[in-house]
Design a protein around this motif. Structure first.
Motif, PDB file in Angstrom:
ATOM      1  N   ALA A 211     -15.872  16.828  39.733  1.00 47.73           N
ATOM      2  CA  ALA A 211     -16.106  18.124  39.103  1.00 47.73           C
ATOM      3  C   ALA A 211     -15.725  18.102  37.629  1.00 47.73           C
ATOM      4  O   ALA A 211     -16.323  18.830  36.827  1.00 47.73           O
ATOM      5  CB  ALA A 211     -15.306  19.205  39.835  1.00 47.73           C
ATOM      6  N   ARG A 212     -14.774  17.273  37.262  1.00 53.48           N
ATOM      7  CA  ARG A 212     -14.314  17.215  35.872  1.00 53.48           C
ATOM      8  C   ARG A 212     -15.099  16.207  35.037  1.00 53.48           C
ATOM      9  O   ARG A 212     -14.839  16.053  33.848  1.00 53.48           O
ATOM     10  CB  ARG A 212     -12.824  16.855  35.838  1.00 53.48           C
ATOM     11  CG  ARG A 212     -11.934  17.938  36.432  1.00 53.48           C
ATOM     12  CD  ARG A 212     -10.547  17.411  36.702  1.00 53.48           C
ATOM     13  NE  ARG A 212      -9.680  18.435  37.299  1.00 53.48           N
ATOM     14  CZ  ARG A 212      -8.582  18.190  37.999  1.00 53.48           C
ATOM     15  NH1 ARG A 212      -8.223  16.924  38.211  1.00 53.48           N
ATOM     16  NH2 ARG A 212      -7.866  19.163  38.496  1.00 53.48           N
ATOM     17  N   ARG A 217     -11.763   5.400  36.919  1.00 54.22           N
ATOM     18  CA  ARG A 217     -10.341   5.382  37.249  1.00 54.22           C
ATOM     19  C   ARG A 217      -9.923   6.672  37.937  1.00 54.22           C
ATOM     20  O   ARG A 217      -9.146   6.658  38.893  1.00 54.22           O
ATOM     21  CB  ARG A 217      -9.522   5.158  35.973  1.00 54.22           C
ATOM     22  CG  ARG A 217      -8.020   5.186  36.184  1.00 54.22           C
ATOM     23  CD  ARG A 217      -7.568   4.226  37.254  1.00 54.22           C
ATOM     24  NE  ARG A 217      -7.817   2.836  36.939  1.00 54.22           N
ATOM     25  CZ  ARG A 217      -7.639   1.842  37.776  1.00 54.22           C
ATOM     26  NH1 ARG A 217      -7.242   2.083  39.012  1.00 54.22           N
ATOM     27  NH2 ARG A 217      -7.881   0.597  37.429  1.00 54.22           N
ATOM     28  N   SER A 218     -10.445   7.815  37.495  1.00 51.78           N
ATOM     29  CA  SER A 218     -10.118   9.073  38.139  1.00 51.78           C
ATOM     30  C   SER A 218     -10.763   9.162  39.519  1.00 51.78           C
ATOM     31  O   SER A 218     -10.145   9.637  40.476  1.00 51.78           O
ATOM     32  CB  SER A 218     -10.571  10.255  37.284  1.00 51.78           C
ATOM     33  OG  SER A 218     -10.255  11.476  37.899  1.00 51.78           O
ATOM     34  N   LEU A 219     -12.006   8.692  39.634  1.00 53.45           N
ATOM     35  CA  LEU A 219     -12.688   8.733  40.924  1.00 53.45           C
ATOM     36  C   LEU A 219     -12.067   7.759  41.922  1.00 53.45           C
ATOM     37  O   LEU A 219     -12.320   7.863  43.127  1.00 53.45           O
ATOM     38  CB  LEU A 219     -14.174   8.416  40.745  1.00 53.45           C
ATOM     39  CG  LEU A 219     -14.966   9.413  39.881  1.00 53.45           C
ATOM     40  CD1 LEU A 219     -16.415   8.968  39.773  1.00 53.45           C
ATOM     41  CD2 LEU A 219     -14.884  10.807  40.463  1.00 53.45           C
ATOM     42  N   TYR A 263      -5.443  28.244  43.036  1.00 57.60           N
ATOM     43  CA  TYR A 263      -5.233  26.822  42.775  1.00 57.60           C
ATOM     44  C   TYR A 263      -6.500  26.043  43.105  1.00 57.60           C
ATOM     45  O   TYR A 263      -7.082  26.197  44.183  1.00 57.60           O
ATOM     46  CB  TYR A 263      -4.054  26.295  43.596  1.00 57.60           C
ATOM     47  CG  TYR A 263      -2.732  26.895  43.182  1.00 57.60           C
ATOM     48  CD1 TYR A 263      -1.979  26.331  42.164  1.00 57.60           C
ATOM     49  CD2 TYR A 263      -2.260  28.053  43.795  1.00 57.60           C
ATOM     50  CE1 TYR A 263      -0.776  26.883  41.765  1.00 57.60           C
ATOM     51  CE2 TYR A 263      -1.054  28.616  43.409  1.00 57.60           C
ATOM     52  CZ  TYR A 263      -0.320  28.023  42.393  1.00 57.60           C
ATOM     53  OH  TYR A 263       0.874  28.589  41.995  1.00 57.60           O
ATOM     54  N   THR A 264      -6.914  25.206  42.171  1.00 59.95           N
ATOM     55  CA  THR A 264      -8.176  24.485  42.311  1.00 59.95           C
ATOM     56  C   THR A 264      -8.197  23.630  43.573  1.00 59.95           C
ATOM     57  O   THR A 264      -9.186  23.604  44.307  1.00 59.95           O
ATOM     58  CB  THR A 264      -8.416  23.592  41.082  1.00 59.95           C
ATOM     59  OG1 THR A 264      -8.333  24.396  39.903  1.00 59.95           O
ATOM     60  CG2 THR A 264      -9.791  22.950  41.150  1.00 59.95           C
ATOM     61  N   ARG A 265      -7.121  22.918  43.838  1.00 63.09           N
ATOM     62  CA  ARG A 265      -7.102  22.043  45.010  1.00 63.09           C
ATOM     63  C   ARG A 265      -7.220  22.856  46.294  1.00 63.09           C
ATOM     64  O   ARG A 265      -7.856  22.405  47.256  1.00 63.09           O
ATOM     65  CB  ARG A 265      -5.841  21.190  45.029  1.00 63.09           C
ATOM     66  CG  ARG A 265      -5.808  20.175  46.170  1.00 63.09           C
ATOM     67  CD  ARG A 265      -4.613  19.263  46.068  1.00 63.09           C
ATOM     68  NE  ARG A 265      -4.735  18.297  44.991  1.00 63.09           N
ATOM     69  CZ  ARG A 265      -5.289  17.100  45.116  1.00 63.09           C
ATOM     70  NH1 ARG A 265      -5.809  16.729  46.281  1.00 63.09           N
ATOM     71  NH2 ARG A 265      -5.340  16.273  44.085  1.00 63.09           N
ATOM     72  N   ALA A 266      -6.633  24.045  46.325  1.00 58.49           N
ATOM     73  CA  ALA A 266      -6.746  24.879  47.517  1.00 58.49           C
ATOM     74  C   ALA A 266      -8.197  25.296  47.748  1.00 58.49           C
ATOM     75  O   ALA A 266      -8.662  25.344  48.897  1.00 58.49           O
ATOM     76  CB  ALA A 266      -5.856  26.108  47.385  1.00 58.49           C
ATOM     77  N   ARG A 267      -8.933  25.586  46.686  1.00 58.42           N
ATOM     78  CA  ARG A 267     -10.348  25.950  46.832  1.00 58.42           C
ATOM     79  C   ARG A 267     -11.155  24.766  47.329  1.00 58.42           C
ATOM     80  O   ARG A 267     -12.053  24.916  48.166  1.00 58.42           O
ATOM     81  CB  ARG A 267     -10.901  26.463  45.498  1.00 58.42           C
ATOM     82  CG  ARG A 267     -10.268  27.759  45.026  1.00 58.42           C
ATOM     83  CD  ARG A 267     -11.108  28.426  43.947  1.00 58.42           C
ATOM     84  NE  ARG A 267     -11.277  27.605  42.766  1.00 58.42           N
ATOM     85  CZ  ARG A 267     -10.431  27.574  41.750  1.00 58.42           C
ATOM     86  NH1 ARG A 267      -9.324  28.316  41.778  1.00 58.42           N
ATOM     87  NH2 ARG A 267     -10.652  26.813  40.696  1.00 58.42           N
ATOM     88  N   VAL A 268     -10.861  23.580  46.815  1.00 59.99           N
ATOM     89  CA  VAL A 268     -11.558  22.389  47.287  1.00 59.99           C
ATOM     90  C   VAL A 268     -11.282  22.168  48.778  1.00 59.99           C
ATOM     91  O   VAL A 268     -12.190  21.868  49.558  1.00 59.99           O
ATOM     92  CB  VAL A 268     -11.127  21.152  46.470  1.00 59.99           C
ATOM     93  CG1 VAL A 268     -11.632  19.867  47.114  1.00 59.99           C
ATOM     94  CG2 VAL A 268     -11.644  21.257  45.040  1.00 59.99           C
ATOM     95  N   LEU A 360      -5.411  12.060  26.100  1.00 60.66           N
ATOM     96  CA  LEU A 360      -6.537  11.262  25.612  1.00 60.66           C
ATOM     97  C   LEU A 360      -7.646  11.278  26.658  1.00 60.66           C
ATOM     98  O   LEU A 360      -7.506  10.706  27.730  1.00 60.66           O
ATOM     99  CB  LEU A 360      -6.070   9.829  25.339  1.00 60.66           C
ATOM    100  CG  LEU A 360      -7.050   8.907  24.613  1.00 60.66           C
ATOM    101  CD1 LEU A 360      -7.357   9.425  23.212  1.00 60.66           C
ATOM    102  CD2 LEU A 360      -6.477   7.492  24.526  1.00 60.66           C
ATOM    103  N   PHE A 361      -8.753  11.949  26.328  1.00 54.31           N
ATOM    104  CA  PHE A 361      -9.820  12.153  27.302  1.00 54.31           C
ATOM    105  C   PHE A 361     -11.064  11.357  26.942  1.00 54.31           C
ATOM    106  O   PHE A 361     -11.170  10.760  25.861  1.00 54.31           O
ATOM    107  CB  PHE A 361     -10.156  13.645  27.395  1.00 54.31           C
ATOM    108  CG  PHE A 361      -8.986  14.501  27.782  1.00 54.31           C
ATOM    109  CD1 PHE A 361      -8.214  14.192  28.897  1.00 54.31           C
ATOM    110  CD2 PHE A 361      -8.652  15.614  27.024  1.00 54.31           C
ATOM    111  CE1 PHE A 361      -7.135  14.986  29.262  1.00 54.31           C
ATOM    112  CE2 PHE A 361      -7.578  16.413  27.380  1.00 54.31           C
ATOM    113  CZ  PHE A 361      -6.813  16.099  28.495  1.00 54.31           C
TER     114      PHE A 361
END
Length: 403
Positions: A211-212, A217-219, A263-268, A360-361
């Motif tokens: 989603a982001r 690395r994040s995946l 909270y985003t994780r709760a929605r997921v 750093l994105f």
């Protein structure tokens, strides 16, 4: 009669993690203990289900159905909730800490670690963190700590923390929690800190990364091991931990934040994943966790390639304003690298110069990458942490600006 299948599966996962830890720390492993590491039947709830197939195994057990544990002393040994006597490791033995919230995942992990670790000559302690975000949180942390002590864990600490606001509530709470765990591990000289993340948590992490718009690395999700932190339960699902707690009469606490849609994780967890399971079939969680493992293999390989490339290409800045942490990378050599490797090299150079990793994105690195692949005379770029990147005389110059 052997233990409940969920209990056996969790113990096996913990045993393997402990044996790996003991081997790394050169802790002698008794021969009898090493023989016990043979495979144990895994409960159906812990076995990946192909997408489109019906799930097997009993339904998850709710915390309300779990009663309080009972412990009795047998001589100088404590009877474990499994019904088997537990002889603690000798004082001064190497210590493993378990991070325990009081939920089913961390309680199942703690009780399995307390059961398995003494067989390998390891002590087990626990840390429960009071984030102070809910009414009565201090009392709940105290109750969790008392419960863990009754189960034979020692030392056990309930640590209050102050949660800041940087990065949002979830990120701030996580930062405060890990800071407390790091401090406790350092103070007690613990070999490792065990975390109770499961396969379900891994699937949620992958979806959040998607989603982001994050990179590989994040995946790749959460690693089973990173520094002092270990996640023995990543291959088991959340239902198995609830079944294990129920089978051993271990009470658990359900954090209301896990149900809060703020909270985003709760929605997921409660909205996104159920929709995916409904429309794509059961097995989405297992598929996402498998995706994380595949991405992690790829990301590890690319990181190794980037590390070698940086060692070959990076050199200290020889310009008139050179200083500590400043360096250059040759543009021509960078251009020959695959984009995935090149951007990793650019990130490593930025971090080396002083750019904070958490700030750093990908968008920053894409802009720096244009100095290599889309050079049109653009001026210096500003990165988080006061790092400036300039293209000069065929090189990228990374420089930390004066405060």
């Amino acid at each position: 009669m052997g233990p409940h299948p969920a209990v056996a599966a969790i113990r096996l996962a913990v045993r393997r993690a402990l044996m790996d830890l003991a081997a790394e720390a050169a802790v002698p492993i008794p021969v009898a203990a090493s023989r016990r590491a043979a495979p144990i039947p895994v409960p159906s709830s812990a076995v990946p289900t192909p997408v489109g197939s019906a799930p097997a195994g009993p339904a998850p057990v709710t915390a309300q159905s779990v009663c309080a544990p009972s412990t009795v002393l047998i001589g100088n040994a404590r009877r474990h909730p499994s019904g088997l006597p537990r002889v603690p490791a000798a004082p001064g033995s190497p210590l493993v800490l378990v991070a325990v919230s009081g939920g089913a995942d961390s309680m199942a992990l703690a009780i399995a670690t307390a059961f398995e670790a003494p067989k390998l000559g390891l002590r087990v302690g626990a840390v429960t963190v009071d984030h102070g975000l809910q009414s009565g949180s201090a009392e709940r942390a105290r109750q969790v700590a008392e419960r863990l002590r009754a189960l034979g864990l020692d030392p056990v600490e309930a640590v209050p923390v102050r949660v800041g606001r940087q990065g949002g509530p979830e990120s701030a709470a996580r930062d405060a929690r890990y800071a407390a765990l790091d401090e406790a591990a350092d103070r007690h000289q613990a070999l490792a800190v065990f975390l109770g993340h499961t396969r379900d948590d891994q699937a949620e992490t992958v979806l959040l990364g998607l989603a982001r718009g994050s990179g590989a690395r994040s995946l790749a999700g959460m690693p089973a091991q990173k520094g002092r932190y270990r996640r023995p339960l990543l291959d088991l699902d959340r239902a198995a931990t609830r079944q294990a707690c129920a089978a051993q009469s271990i009470p658990v606490w359900d954090d209301p934040h896990n149900l809060d849609p703020a909270y985003t994780r709760a929605r997921v967890r409660h909205e996104v994943l159920p929709v995916l399971e409904k429309h794509l079939g059961h097995g989405v969680v297992e598929a996402l966790a498998r995706t994380a493992r595949l991405f992690r293999d790829d990301a590890d390989a690319l990181d190794q390639w980037a590390s070698r490339a940086e060692q070959e290409l990076y050199r200290p800045d020889q310009g008139p304003e050179r200083g500590i942490g400043q360096g250059v990378l040759p543009v021509a050599a960078l251009a020959e690298l695959p984009a995935a490797v090149r951007r990793r090299v650019l990130r490593r150079a930025a971090l080396r110069t002083g750019s904070p990793a958490g700030d750093l994105f990908a968008r920053h690195l894409e802009t720096v990458d244009l100095l290599v692949t889309g050079w049109r005379g653009q001026g210096p770029l500003q990165l988080p942490g006061g790092v400036e990147v300039t293209r000069r005389c065929g090189n990228l110059v990374f420089r930390r600006q004066d405060d």
